[in-house]
Scaffold this motif. Structure first.
Motif, PDB file in Angstrom:
ATOM      1  N   SER A   4     -14.547  10.929  -2.534  1.00 53.20           N
ATOM      2  CA  SER A   4     -13.263  11.082  -3.867  1.00 53.20           C
ATOM      3  C   SER A   4     -13.075  10.609  -5.093  1.00 53.20           C
ATOM      4  N   ASP A   5     -11.937  10.930  -5.928  1.00 47.24           N
ATOM      5  CA  ASP A   5     -11.525  10.695  -7.480  1.00 47.24           C
ATOM      6  C   ASP A   5     -11.083   8.925  -6.846  1.00 47.24           C
ATOM      7  N   PRO A   6     -11.510   8.654  -8.149  1.00 42.96           N
ATOM      8  CA  PRO A   6     -10.816   7.214  -8.828  1.00 42.96           C
ATOM      9  C   PRO A   6      -9.709   6.922  -7.501  1.00 42.96           C
ATOM     10  N   SER A   7      -9.278   6.194  -7.382  1.00 44.34           N
ATOM     11  CA  SER A   7      -7.739   5.585  -6.661  1.00 44.34           C
ATOM     12  C   SER A   7      -7.076   4.870  -6.338  1.00 44.34           C
ATOM     13  N   THR A   8      -6.093   4.568  -6.438  1.00 44.49           N
ATOM     14  CA  THR A   8      -5.430   2.652  -5.474  1.00 44.49           C
ATOM     15  C   THR A   8      -4.768   3.475  -3.558  1.00 44.49           C
ATOM     16  N   TYR A   9      -5.365   2.968  -3.032  1.00 46.65           N
ATOM     17  CA  TYR A   9      -4.362   3.129  -2.146  1.00 46.65           C
ATOM     18  C   TYR A   9      -3.615   1.874  -1.699  1.00 46.65           C
ATOM     19  N   VAL A  10      -2.100   2.330  -2.141  1.00 46.95           N
ATOM     20  CA  VAL A  10      -0.946   1.627  -1.559  1.00 46.95           C
ATOM     21  C   VAL A  10      -0.381   1.197  -0.126  1.00 46.95           C
ATOM     22  N   LEU A  11      -0.546   0.096   0.469  1.00 51.84           N
ATOM     23  CA  LEU A  11      -0.033   0.475   1.777  1.00 51.84           C
ATOM     24  C   LEU A  11       0.721  -0.913   2.144  1.00 51.84           C
ATOM     25  N   PHE A  12       1.805   0.196   1.965  1.00 48.06           N
ATOM     26  CA  PHE A  12       3.435  -1.394   2.779  1.00 48.06           C
ATOM     27  C   PHE A  12       3.075  -0.813   4.214  1.00 48.06           C
ATOM     28  N   GLY A  13       3.316  -2.427   4.470  1.00 50.21           N
ATOM     29  CA  GLY A  13       3.400  -2.624   6.303  1.00 50.21           C
ATOM     30  C   GLY A  13       2.044  -3.091   6.280  1.00 50.21           C
ATOM     31  N   ALA A  14       1.112  -3.579   5.749  1.00 43.92           N
ATOM     32  CA  ALA A  14       0.101  -3.786   5.926  1.00 43.92           C
ATOM     33  C   ALA A  14      -0.250  -4.712   7.326  1.00 43.92           C
ATOM     34  N   SER A  15       0.406  -5.157   7.008  1.00 49.78           N
ATOM     35  CA  SER A  15       0.287  -6.304   8.744  1.00 49.78           C
ATOM     36  C   SER A  15       0.483  -5.908   9.690  1.00 49.78           C
ATOM     37  N   GLY A  16       1.271  -4.537   9.526  1.00 45.09           N
ATOM     38  CA  GLY A  16       1.946  -4.155  11.348  1.00 45.09           C
ATOM     39  C   GLY A  16       0.489  -3.352  12.047  1.00 45.09           C
ATOM     40  N   GLY A  34     -19.625   6.866   2.637  1.00 48.31           N
ATOM     41  CA  GLY A  34     -19.547   7.304   1.557  1.00 48.31           C
ATOM     42  C   GLY A  34     -18.908   8.426   0.696  1.00 48.31           C
ATOM     43  N   ARG A  35     -17.785   8.029   1.427  1.00 44.60           N
ATOM     44  CA  ARG A  35     -16.328   8.988   1.169  1.00 44.60           C
ATOM     45  C   ARG A  35     -15.633   8.163   0.105  1.00 44.60           C
ATOM     46  N   LEU A  36     -15.626   7.547  -0.186  1.00 38.11           N
ATOM     47  CA  LEU A  36     -14.527   6.355  -0.852  1.00 38.11           C
ATOM     48  C   LEU A  36     -15.165   6.498  -2.294  1.00 38.11           C
ATOM     49  N   ASP A  37     -14.854   6.599  -3.738  1.00 37.39           N
ATOM     50  CA  ASP A  37     -15.099   6.209  -4.309  1.00 37.39           C
ATOM     51  C   ASP A  37     -15.712   5.269  -4.824  1.00 37.39           C
ATOM     52  N   PRO A  38     -16.412   4.041  -5.235  1.00 34.45           N
ATOM     53  CA  PRO A  38     -16.868   3.284  -5.788  1.00 34.45           C
ATOM     54  C   PRO A  38     -15.972   2.246  -6.558  1.00 34.45           C
ATOM     55  N   LYS A  39     -15.383   2.682  -7.272  1.00 34.70           N
ATOM     56  CA  LYS A  39     -14.161   2.301  -7.872  1.00 34.70           C
ATOM     57  C   LYS A  39     -12.324   1.936  -6.878  1.00 34.70           C
ATOM     58  N   MET A  40     -12.521   2.885  -6.290  1.00 35.64           N
ATOM     59  CA  MET A  40     -11.113   3.255  -5.089  1.00 35.64           C
ATOM     60  C   MET A  40     -10.616   1.262  -4.553  1.00 35.64           C
ATOM     61  N   LYS A  41      -9.914   1.282  -4.922  1.00 34.24           N
ATOM     62  CA  LYS A  41      -9.118   0.011  -4.337  1.00 34.24           C
ATOM     63  C   LYS A  41      -8.009  -0.244  -3.127  1.00 34.24           C
ATOM     64  N   ILE A  42      -7.417  -0.919  -2.639  1.00 31.78           N
ATOM     65  CA  ILE A  42      -6.559  -0.975  -1.375  1.00 31.78           C
ATOM     66  C   ILE A  42      -6.121  -2.291  -1.802  1.00 31.78           C
ATOM     67  N   LEU A  43      -4.540  -1.779  -1.347  1.00 34.06           N
ATOM     68  CA  LEU A  43      -4.041  -2.743  -2.529  1.00 34.06           C
ATOM     69  C   LEU A  43      -2.670  -2.700  -1.000  1.00 34.06           C
ATOM     70  N   SER A  44      -2.593  -3.935  -0.458  1.00 33.46           N
ATOM     71  CA  SER A  44      -1.437  -4.523   0.189  1.00 33.46           C
ATOM     72  C   SER A  44      -0.472  -4.834   0.515  1.00 33.46           C
ATOM     73  N   ILE A  45       0.248  -4.284   1.131  1.00 40.23           N
ATOM     74  CA  ILE A  45       1.746  -5.366   0.398  1.00 40.23           C
ATOM     75  C   ILE A  45       3.245  -5.700   1.581  1.00 40.23           C
ATOM     76  N   GLY A  46       2.529  -7.148   1.651  1.00 43.73           N
ATOM     77  CA  GLY A  46       3.725  -7.143   2.554  1.00 43.73           C
ATOM     78  C   GLY A  46       4.235  -8.207   2.158  1.00 43.73           C
ATOM     79  N   ARG A  47       5.924  -9.408   3.391  1.00 40.27           N
ATOM     80  CA  ARG A  47       6.915  -9.612   2.979  1.00 40.27           C
ATOM     81  C   ARG A  47       6.089 -10.743   2.010  1.00 40.27           C
ATOM     82  N   ALA A  48       5.894 -10.876   2.840  1.00 43.07           N
ATOM     83  CA  ALA A  48       5.322 -13.048   2.213  1.00 43.07           C
ATOM     84  C   ALA A  48       4.135 -12.711   0.782  1.00 43.07           C
ATOM     85  N   HIS A  49       3.738 -14.184   1.037  1.00 40.27           N
ATOM     86  CA  HIS A  49       3.318 -13.965   0.009  1.00 40.27           C
ATOM     87  C   HIS A  49       1.807 -14.761   0.247  1.00 40.27           C
TER      88      HIS A  49
END
Ligand code: BG6
Length: 493
Positions: A4-16, A34-49
């Motif tokens: 797929s196109d390069p994209s960023t996947y932002v996941l709220f509730g990542a530790s659920g 092989g379905r994710l673009d080499p540049k694709m990133k996954i940004l997990s979001i949670g309450r804690a640092h």
């Protein structure tokens, strides 16, 4: 197939739970395929640092738990490099501005972004407000899509309120409303079986079909979700969503093409053509029950009220409805839909009984033909036909043509995996349009309301049993019965 196109996947509730069990492993499998673009990133979001390295260890833990037999280490290296983490404490007024700051580094994060809200439903609107407030829903530098998990509202007014709130910031094409059943290959297959063959469509109507049953039964109980379940019930949890979607695919007209609009338009039409259940005759059209203590696979299990610790609850764990579709194809054909927790078998299927054959033998005639589309656990299509018993007399018995849809070596793809790919590819055919959600609430709301007001003790069925006898009150004719998965032409008895 291309990535797929390069994209960023932002996941709220990542530790659920959803993220651990379905989303992160689903993305891993897409990477492996092989379905994710080499540049694709996954940004997990949670309450804690949490430091990036620590989060990467968490991700490894999720994969180890999901794939205990191991997984490809080359893919793992690539996948773990895609992982980033961002702490978004709810107490920080600048949290979304900081998120925007992080995401604006285009050298790390591709500017096409999918925001997956795997959070409490009461947070959907607020998060969309905050994303928009930070300018993150603006599509000038790339597409921006938001995934809203089920449930979309808890009734029609709340669904409309949520829609009004998020549509201030998002176009319909940016909103991806999930019903994970639409990601199941067996559900997607319904349209192909119906429309990529010539033999079914001519008989798919009230001239040939006596009635249709759409069934989802589980052996599991409500588990540790008692509070959620008691505020929800089977009608909201399963019928408003998964079962009505299965009905829509079974009953819709042929779409003019297989584009998202083509498919969704026909589903909307058929959902809107379902006749509202007459509340003054509710007992002839809707039946509810609760599981009592019983046995599942030889083990004693407690009843729903015991698990809940509250004897007053009238919330249903079993719900069955009779619906009619007011269009020429289905005029007069009852659709019996039902769902239950803690029944004797776990099975999801569509069972279609055909009308009596023109030639009836003897006094009792013979069994009617059934066509069964198995959704889970077995993906199959079965047809039951009458055939002569070899011998001197003229007598028939039922024989079964039984074809598995799944063959050895076929890929098995989780529903979420398929939907995650559709999301980054921008294909929303397997996501819900707001009109579908509205039509579904419009149907179930009056029943939920009537049931909530009726405080008489609810019918009980022992865990592990078949459908309560009393549920048959909704059948139109005496010769109709709940169809089970195993027996040939089997009756409930
Ligand atoms: C969920 C319901 O949407 O679907 C659960 O909240 C139910 O109660 C589940 O068990 C069933 O999904 P599946 O894919 O296991 O059939």
């Amino acid at each position: 197939m291309q990535a797929s196109d390069p994209s960023t996947y932002v996941l709220f509730g990542a530790s659920g739970n959803l993220s651990r069990i379905k989303l992160i492993p689903g993305l891993f499998r897409l990477d492996q395929a092989g379905r994710l673009d080499p540049k694709m990133k996954i940004l997990s979001i949670g309450r804690a640092h949490i430091a990036r390295e620590d989060w990467q260890k968490e991700i490894k833990g999720m994969l180890d738990a999901k794939f205990p037999k191991g997984y490809d280490q080359e893919v793992f290296k690539r996948f773990i490099e895609r992982q980033h983490y961002h702490g978004n404490p709810p107490t920080d007024p600048d949290a979304f501005a900081k998120l925007k700051q992080t995401l604006s580094d285009a050298s790390v994060f591709p500017q096409n972004m999918a925001f997956f809200l795997s959070v409490r439903p009461s947070d959907f609107a607020t998060i969309v407000d905050q994303l928009a407030g930070a300018g993150l829903t603006d599509e000038s530098n790339g597409w921006r899509r938001v995934v809203i998990e089920k449930p979309f509202g808890t009734d029609l007014p709340s669904a409309q309120a949520l829609q009004a709130s998020i549509s201030k910031h998002l176009k319909e094409s940016q909103i991806y409303r999930i019903d994970h059943y639409l990601g199941k290959s067996a559900l997607q297959n319904i349209l192909l079986q119906r429309f990529a063959n010539t033999i079914l469509e001519p008989i798919w109507n009230n001239e040939y079909i006596d009635h249709v049953q759409i069934t989802n039964t589980e052996m599991l109980g409500v588990g540790d979700r008692t509070q959620f379940y008691d505020a929800t019930g089977a009608l909201r949890d399963m019928i408003q969503s998964h079962i009505l979607q299965t009905l829509a695919l079974t009953a819709m007209e042929m779409p003019k093409d297989l584009t998202p609009e083509g498919i969704r338009n026909e589903k909307i039409k058929v959902l809107e053509a379902i006749r509202p259940i007459p509340v003054n005759e509710l007992e002839k059209h809707a039946f509810r029950a609760q599981y009592a203590a019983g046995e599942i696979k030889g083990e004693k299990v407690p009843g729903y009220l015991e698990e809940l610790g509250n004897n007053d609850s009238v919330v249903e764990t079993y719900a069955a409805l009779k619906l009619f579709i007011d269009n020429p194809r289905w005029k007069g054909v009852p659709f019996y839909i039902r769902t239950a927790k803690r029944l004797h078998e776990a099975d999801t299927r569509i069972s279609i009984r055909f009308k009596k054959a023109p030639l009836q033998l003897g006094q009792d005639g013979q069994q009617q033909n059934w066509l069964i589309i198995g959704i889970q656990p077995r993906e199959c299509i079965k047809m039951e036909i009458q055939s002569k018993i070899p011998g001197l007399d003229i007598a028939t018995r039922t024989i079964q043509l039984d074809a598995a849809n799944r063959q050895e070596g076929d890929e098995s793809i989780d529903a979420y995996e398929a939907l995650l790919l559709n999301l980054i590819e921008g294909d929303n055919s397997h996501y819900l349009h707001i009109s579908e959600v509205e039509a579904q609430w419009r149907l179930v709301d009056p029943i939920i309301e009537a049931w909530a007001k009726d405080r008489k003790p609810v019918h009980q069925y022992p865990a592990g049993s078949r459908d309560p006898e009393a549920s048959k009150v909704i059948f139109e004719s005496e010769d109709q019965f709940w169809r089970y998965s195993i027996e040939l032409g089997g009756d409930a008895h």
